[in-house]
Scaffold this motif. Sequence first.
Motif, short mmCIF file in Angstrom:
data_model
loop_
_atom_site.label_atom_id
_atom_site.label_comp_id
_atom_site.label_asym_id
_atom_site.label_seq_id
_atom_site.Cartn_x
_atom_site.Cartn_y
_atom_site.Cartn_z
N GLU A 103 27.14 2.68 -3.25
CA GLU A 103 28.05 2.83 -2.30
C GLU A 103 28.69 1.54 -2.27
N LYS A 104 29.82 1.42 -2.56
CA LYS A 104 30.61 0.08 -2.47
C LYS A 104 29.80 -0.93 -2.95
N GLY A 105 29.18 -0.96 -4.14
CA GLY A 105 28.35 -1.92 -4.67
C GLY A 105 27.13 -2.14 -4.38
N ILE A 106 26.64 -1.19 -3.37
CA ILE A 106 25.32 -1.28 -2.91
C ILE A 106 24.49 0.03 -3.02
N SER A 107 23.12 -0.26 -3.54
CA SER A 107 22.48 1.00 -3.87
C SER A 107 21.79 1.42 -2.58
N THR A 108 21.99 2.79 -2.34
CA THR A 108 21.66 3.41 -0.99
C THR A 108 20.88 4.79 -1.19
N PHE A 109 20.13 4.88 -0.44
CA PHE A 109 19.31 6.18 -0.58
C PHE A 109 19.46 6.77 0.90
N LYS A 110 20.11 7.74 1.05
CA LYS A 110 20.00 8.35 2.56
C LYS A 110 19.05 9.46 2.53
N THR A 111 18.33 9.35 3.61
CA THR A 111 17.33 10.18 3.90
C THR A 111 17.25 10.66 5.19
N GLY A 112 17.10 12.06 5.60
CA GLY A 112 17.35 12.43 7.08
C GLY A 112 18.18 11.71 7.85
N LYS A 113 17.92 11.13 9.12
CA LYS A 113 18.88 10.44 9.96
C LYS A 113 19.13 8.92 9.58
N GLY A 114 18.60 8.60 8.28
CA GLY A 114 18.83 7.10 8.14
C GLY A 114 18.97 6.72 6.68
N LYS A 115 18.59 5.52 6.22
CA LYS A 115 19.02 5.28 4.82
C LYS A 115 18.14 3.96 4.49
N SER A 155 0.73 -1.09 -0.02
CA SER A 155 0.02 -0.09 0.00
C SER A 155 0.80 1.21 0.00
N PRO A 156 0.49 2.35 -0.53
CA PRO A 156 1.28 3.51 -0.51
C PRO A 156 1.50 4.02 0.96
N GLU A 157 0.35 3.84 1.77
CA GLU A 157 0.52 4.23 3.19
C GLU A 157 1.90 3.44 3.90
N THR A 158 2.10 2.27 3.36
CA THR A 158 3.17 1.24 4.16
C THR A 158 4.48 1.96 3.54
N ILE A 159 4.38 2.05 2.39
CA ILE A 159 5.83 2.56 1.70
C ILE A 159 6.20 4.17 2.34
N ASP A 160 5.03 4.82 2.30
CA ASP A 160 5.32 6.40 3.01
C ASP A 160 5.87 6.08 4.38
N LYS A 161 5.14 5.11 5.23
CA LYS A 161 5.74 4.73 6.65
C LYS A 161 7.09 4.38 6.62
N ILE A 162 7.48 3.68 5.70
CA ILE A 162 8.91 3.09 5.94
C ILE A 162 9.84 4.09 5.36
N VAL A 163 9.56 4.92 4.52
CA VAL A 163 10.53 6.02 4.14
C VAL A 163 10.52 6.93 5.45
N GLN A 164 9.30 7.27 6.23
CA GLN A 164 9.42 8.15 7.36
C GLN A 164 10.36 7.52 8.39
N LEU A 165 10.12 6.18 8.62
CA LEU A 165 11.08 5.47 9.56
C LEU A 165 12.40 5.69 9.38
N ALA A 166 12.90 5.55 7.95
CA ALA A 166 14.32 5.73 7.54
C ALA A 166 14.58 7.12 7.95
N THR A 167 13.74 8.12 7.40
CA THR A 167 13.94 9.48 7.70
C THR A 167 14.34 9.71 9.18
N ASN A 168 13.64 9.08 9.95
CA ASN A 168 13.88 9.37 11.42
C ASN A 168 14.92 8.67 11.81
N GLY A 169 15.76 7.81 11.15
CA GLY A 169 17.00 7.38 11.65
C GLY A 169 17.18 5.82 11.48
N ALA A 170 16.21 5.09 10.93
CA ALA A 170 16.38 3.63 10.72
C ALA A 170 17.00 3.28 9.51
N THR A 171 17.31 2.14 9.58
CA THR A 171 18.21 1.41 8.24
C THR A 171 17.05 0.42 7.72
#
Length: 922
Positions: free
Chosen positions: A632-644, A581-597
């Motif tokens: 990043e060293k062969g791994i696709s990474t998107f950094k957002t806020g405090k997390g990635k 669901s779009p709501e779940t993907i947005d929540k996951i991005v929010q968790l990453a922005t708040n510092g989660a990996t």
Amino acid sequence: MQTKRFLYILSIGVLLSNIAIAQLPAKNMLAWPTVEKQMKPWTRWWWMGNAVDDNNLKIVLQKYAAAGLGGVEITPIYGAVGFEKQYLQFLSPAWMNALHYTIKESNTLGLGVDMNTGTGWPFGGPQVKPENAATKLIIQDYKLSAGEKLSENLKVKEAKQDFAKLQAVTAYGPNGETEDLLSSVQQDGALNWSPKSGVWNIYAAFAGKTRQMVKRAAPGGEGFTLDHLDKKSVDVYLKRFTDSFANKPQGVRSFFNDSYEVYGATWTPTFFAEFKKKRGYDLSKHIKELVSKDSTSEQIARLKSDYRETMDELLLDNFTKNWTNWAHGLKSLTKNQSHGSPGNLLDLYGAVDIPETETFGSSAFDIPGLRRDSADIRNVDPDPMMCKFASSAAHTGGKKLVSSETFTWLTEHFKTSYSQCKPEAEQLFLAGINHIFYHGTTNSPTNVSWPGWLFYASVEMNPNNSLWPHAKGLNNYIARCQSILQAGEADNELLIYWPIYDVWNRAKGLDMALKVHDVDEWLHPTPFYKLTKELSKSGYSFDFASDRLLNKSTVSNNQLKTAENASPYKVLIIPASNMMSPETIDKIVQLATNGATVVFQELPKDVPGLNDLEKRREKLKSSLSKLAFVDEKGISTFKTGKGKIILSNNIQLALKANTINREELTDSGLQFIRRKTASGHYYFLVNHTAKAIDTYLPLNETGKVVILDPQSGLLGKAEMQGNKVRVQIKSGETLFLNVSKEQFENKTWTYLNKAAQKINLTKPWSLHFTAGGPEIPADQKLNKLTSWTHLNDPKLAAFSGTGVYISNFNLPSKNAKEYILNLNQVDESARVWINGQEVGILWSIPFEARIGKYLKAGENTIKVEVVNLMANRIRDMDLKKIQWRNYHEINFVNINYKEFDASNWSIMPSGLIGPVTITPYF
């Protein structure tokens, strides 16, 4: 005189000094946790016919407590023929008196009491009138051509559907048009409508009744199965209990609900209205697609996904949460088996106080000597990953206990040894379960002849079992394990999302009950399952997360918090999935922005469901387009806020790159689970391989290590090489490791290093039979150990009970560091004494014990009490056509649910088979 006075003062001084020494603080020693009742195994306790009385209840409860059980779970069921006068009506004043007596006596004995909120299963009974009974969707279709009128009234054709209600009538035209005809139906069911052109299909939807009755109901519990999806019906059901309890707490620790087995319950009368409110469109316009046999249509799959999601919400809110709130009002907990439900199992398990899984059938283990007869195996294997749905809900919700209905159909009746129980229980522990409930114990009055009353799917954990004198061996082992497995918090570093919409998005079928027995269909084929198996084998620890859980999760110190009192997670993993669901993907991005990996194995491809499909697809596409991954060293990474957010098909590579290390100890073949306490960590190590392991194991946690053996209760400081700990663990054994910064003063663990030549106990044995039947055999003198069924006494072929072996041996000198007694083959459990001192109960493979402290130089005596299975005695009874089974509703059946008959069984080996040896270690 002066001398006497001096000696008196001196003696007083010594006495006072000794008292002072005794009052000094003990050394800093690690000990086993104090065993409380919830740490002991409990048991499902069947009240057959509710034929219980105070005297017999007191007798059996005392036996249960003495054997090491911690509590009982009352489940009333059908009764035995011929005892109808003793039956009590469920929830009657007499039954309530029996409940109150049970709770009072159990409290005195230190036992806990749980209670099924019903009889048999599933929930239902006389208070469930047809309007509150389990409901199914009934569809009848008709064809009309232009100008035609329906010649018959719209009435349900299925028999015994007097309470069916017409809920929708939809006409489908030749060009895909639809028309709602419900308002055109007259009171008598006549349809006042005809098509203007073409041929139209008419679909009439009725809310009918499944007519399922309570299975295995007890007297006073008979009736229709409840409509779990309807709150009013659930309230009606629970009111009977509230009234019987006078709306007062009864002292029941927890109310119990068995696995969801409400067959064919595809509907509830409010479904159309609830669906529109929750999904945003009118399901009545899609009746044709809903009942379509098409198993490939994408649109039908989406429609049915929406239908299944609505079922999930109704079951969660109207039954599970509702029932739990009711129990809390009576100061009790809820314990629920959510599997089999048509909903998200993680959320359903998580909505109760104690999630409970179950094992059904037996597993294949590589432990040498572990009996597994193909004739005694049900065609189902317990799956530890399935059990993790329950433990994940407990861990992510910060719940202390997660239980299991254990050993259901582990083997054929009367053939289950404690040795076979052990690895099955350990497999549950490894899956995060920390409270075993036996399946189970049948209450049986003392005046019922052997084997007493029995339940048809049980392993007969009761005092009539010939193994019962040694039950404390198994029970104490489980209690020691659970005393640690209930301590602190689960220590799992990964949180893995379960893509439920991929499961629901199927065009085949209607409701989707996610059963333990159907994991081959809904779990095993998924990328989620494949990933979890790989990660587990590689040494990672994890729990599962639902969309709802992620929605309420937060981030603290770059770690995921799923509940206030839950242990945090280092990484969130999203397995390859099609639907999100779009709501779940947005929540996951929010968790990453708040510092989660966050690590995605693949990005989701689409959204689930039908409503506003293109709009939600655009929203998902927009959210995913913002994830600007860079290499990043062969791994696709998107950094957002405090997390990635990381995108990698190789999850383990991504974890390693982010310093999330696996436990390399699994390379040895050992399995493990970790617990975290205020002072350190516990590792539970299990050897289910075919080999003994003696090695230095690397641990991710650092500190001083103390080894604890749950079988013997021994513990001691481990030998270390840097951050590696030396572990000796034979096939079939387990150990706990306590890892702490604290320096404990326990003695050093005694490792078995250099083995000297074995001492074979070859002197004659005397064999005396002390208890059992059908008759006590005569004493025997044995020059060589063999099955007692091979001895020259015809009574022994039918005997089930206890035999005591006594012999002696000479130990020329006692100079070894330790001595290991090995009984080798035991059928089925042994209790050992050396020189009159009890060594303990050796009830499982390997039948070994450390006996150095009991030995002396010169002549030693050994006594071995052995109990065998019930099988030979039951075989004898069936050969002699002795009637021992006669029950209402379902009589006694075998493992394949056929008529039980043991007369064609082979005689089971019994007794101490050996050879018995003692190995010195230097």
